[in-house]
Design a protein around this motif. Sequence first.
Motif, mmCIF file in Angstrom:
data_model
loop_
_atom_site.group_PDB
_atom_site.id
_atom_site.type_symbol
_atom_site.label_atom_id
_atom_site.label_comp_id
_atom_site.label_asym_id
_atom_site.label_seq_id
_atom_site.Cartn_x
_atom_site.Cartn_y
_atom_site.Cartn_z
ATOM 1 N N ASP A 76 0.868 -1.177 0.000
ATOM 2 C CA ASP A 76 0.000 0.000 0.000
ATOM 3 C C ASP A 76 0.903 1.225 0.000
ATOM 4 O O ASP A 76 1.538 1.553 1.012
ATOM 5 C CB ASP A 76 -0.895 -0.023 1.238
ATOM 6 C CG ASP A 76 -2.104 0.874 1.092
ATOM 7 O OD1 ASP A 76 -2.048 1.811 0.281
ATOM 8 O OD2 ASP A 76 -3.110 0.640 1.793
ATOM 9 N N HIS A 78 1.522 4.695 0.360
ATOM 10 C CA HIS A 78 0.887 5.892 0.913
ATOM 11 C C HIS A 78 1.383 7.164 0.237
ATOM 12 O O HIS A 78 0.652 8.154 0.165
ATOM 13 C CB HIS A 78 1.153 5.966 2.419
ATOM 14 C CG HIS A 78 0.581 4.810 3.181
ATOM 15 N ND1 HIS A 78 -0.760 4.699 3.480
ATOM 16 C CD2 HIS A 78 1.171 3.692 3.686
ATOM 17 C CE1 HIS A 78 -0.980 3.586 4.151
ATOM 18 N NE2 HIS A 78 0.173 2.950 4.291
ATOM 19 N N ASP A 79 2.581 7.153 -0.291
ATOM 20 C CA ASP A 79 3.142 8.372 -0.885
ATOM 21 C C ASP A 79 2.407 8.797 -2.149
ATOM 22 O O ASP A 79 2.111 9.990 -2.334
ATOM 23 C CB ASP A 79 4.635 8.174 -1.199
ATOM 24 C CG ASP A 79 5.464 8.024 0.059
ATOM 25 O OD1 ASP A 79 4.998 8.476 1.137
ATOM 26 O OD2 ASP A 79 6.565 7.436 -0.022
ATOM 27 N N GLY A 81 -0.523 7.210 -3.314
ATOM 28 C CA GLY A 81 -1.932 6.833 -3.313
ATOM 29 C C GLY A 81 -2.266 5.650 -4.188
ATOM 30 O O GLY A 81 -3.374 5.572 -4.742
ATOM 31 N N GLY A 256 -6.876 -0.113 4.340
ATOM 32 C CA GLY A 256 -6.191 0.816 3.444
ATOM 33 C C GLY A 256 -6.814 0.820 2.061
ATOM 34 O O GLY A 256 -8.028 0.941 1.909
ATOM 35 N N ARG A 257 -6.000 0.644 1.029
ATOM 36 C CA ARG A 257 -6.483 0.628 -0.356
ATOM 37 C C ARG A 257 -6.827 -0.775 -0.831
ATOM 38 O O ARG A 257 -6.981 -1.015 -2.019
ATOM 39 C CB ARG A 257 -5.434 1.264 -1.276
ATOM 40 C CG ARG A 257 -5.287 2.764 -1.045
ATOM 41 C CD ARG A 257 -4.149 3.362 -1.854
ATOM 42 N NE ARG A 257 -4.041 4.780 -1.596
ATOM 43 C CZ ARG A 257 -3.422 5.306 -0.537
ATOM 44 N NH1 ARG A 257 -2.850 4.508 0.351
ATOM 45 N NH2 ARG A 257 -3.378 6.613 -0.362
#
Length: 281
Positions: A76, A78-79, A81, A256-257
């Motif tokens: 995932d 995060h930086d 997306g 999360g995603r």
Amino acid sequence: ILAYNGQKALEELSPGTCEEMRATGIVSNMVPDYPAILIPWFMMRDVLVERVKQLVANENGKVQLHMGKEFTRIVDNHDDGTVSVHFDGDDDEVVSGNVLIGADGVRSSVRKHLGLKSATKTGLTAFRGHVDDARGMKEIKTLLGKGFIPLAGNFGIDGVIGSVFNYNEKIPGKLAWVVGTYEPVVPGKTTPLTILDPKKSSCDKEKTSKDLQLMRALVSKTSAPDVHFEPFPEASVIDFSDEALRPMKGRWGGKGRVTLIGDAAHAFPAVDGQGDSQAFE
């Protein structure tokens, strides 16, 4: 089984797909006004795969299909997306996107990767298989003329269930079966035939004895790779009450995603076809 709610959702996603399944499977009105499509799982898979292949051909690279691969990790990011899936192989193939949807069933590898609890087992272990064409098989061809479910019951053996599904109306000669037991299963030793041991039957009625012989004959006529001798652990329904969901802190369906749908998110018993139907919804 593709339940009525699943059919409605699938038609919105891919118009005409259900008509293809009806042409191959059998439409059942067991629940009035809500017809279900009964179709061998591998034939449903083939219809869906062909639809995806059509998308691959028509969308100029926007849709990609990867088959026969296992993922090694999910990242995932995060930086930026996005979420990335890394596949097993020498070249460490990576596929990225905005969201990852895990629809990989009751034994979901995506769910396991997220660290979520596995589906609760009911204690029933089932074996499944099929015979492509029973018309020339003297011992079992009588089943082809006895309706969609020509055999069902425990055959006088405690803790056993068994059913035969007759697709002869649409697929000449096709019979599928399932045999399950609540008794402990010994890997490599327990098979459908050991479960259907006549010595375990406590019922001496003539019909039950004949049904057990028919069931054993059908299983005996099924050879690899057409029989799944690896047991399938049936899973219980996750309770959707507030009391059951609160301890999960919103993590029952993903993280999360990464999200989960169908049996990967909420395992259902196989008998009502809601795992695939709710995944389509």
